[in-house]
Design an enzyme around this catalytic site. Structure first.
Site, PDB file in Angstrom:
ATOM      1  CE1 TYR A  10      25.785  47.079  12.645  1.00 13.12           C
ATOM      2  CE2 TYR A  10      23.659  47.956  11.954  1.00 13.12           C
ATOM      3  CZ  TYR A  10      24.408  47.150  12.791  1.00 13.12           C
ATOM      4  OH  TYR A  10      23.801  46.409  13.745  1.00 13.12           O
ATOM      5  CB  CYS A  11      29.389  45.463   7.275  1.00 16.38           C
ATOM      6  SG  CYS A  11      30.354  46.351   6.056  1.00 16.38           S
ATOM      7  CB  THR A  12      33.619  44.615   9.965  1.00 19.14           C
ATOM      8  OG1 THR A  12      32.839  43.537  10.442  1.00 19.14           O
ATOM      9  CG2 THR A  12      34.846  44.773  10.837  1.00 19.14           C
TER      10      THR A  12
END
Ligand SMILES: [Zn+2]
Ligand SMILES: [Zn+2]
Ligand SMILES: [Zn+2]
Length: 142
Positions: A10-12
């Site tokens: 997951y990331c921003t």
């Protein structure tokens, strides 16, 4: 490190994960790769009472967005809970600083590092502050 494992990314905003998972798929070493569509940003919009704690860093002058009031970061100088970013007070420095109101007011600690603090507005334009190199890289390079 990823060999034979299920990997969840997951990331921003979901964009770097897209690239990261494409890279891992191409390497073909892990079992399954999952990613959070739309990243934490979308997750927070859809699940404001969800599992995400603290604030999400964003790349504009809001610095952070939030869906809960948890403070999970600390003041760089005194270690008390603090999560409001401000730009380093040394004029040509591009670092952001986590320095609490008390450290600012009582000790005038408004810069990202001692060097910048001493330079004030006499600093020269540089690509990176010299303290950048001393920071731990995540993930750590093995
Ligand atoms: Zn402080
Ligand atoms: Zn600085
Ligand atoms: Zn610095």
């Amino acid at each position: 490190m990823f060999s034979g494992k299920d990997v969840y990314m997951y990331c921003t905003g979901g964009i770097r994960c897209e690239r990261g998972s494409a890279y891992l798929k191409q390497k073909g070493i892990c079992k399954n790769i999952y990613q959070l569509q739309g990243g934490i940003h979308r997750y927070m919009e859809e699940f404001p009472d969800g599992l995400f704690r603290g604030k999400l860093f964003v790349f504009d002058n809001r610095y952070t967005v939030k869906s809960n009031d948890d403070v999970i970061a600390d003041c760089t100088y005194c270690g008390r809970p603090w999560d409001k970013y401000s730009p380093c007070s040394s004029i040509h420095c591009h670092q952001l600083v986590l320095s609490c109101d008390r450290c600012r007011q009582e000790h005038h600690l408004t810069a990202c590092c001692n060097e910048c603090q001493a330079k004030g507005d006499a600093g020269e334009e540089t690509e990176q502050c010299s303290c950048t190199r001393r920071r731990t890289r995540i993930p750590r390079e093995l």
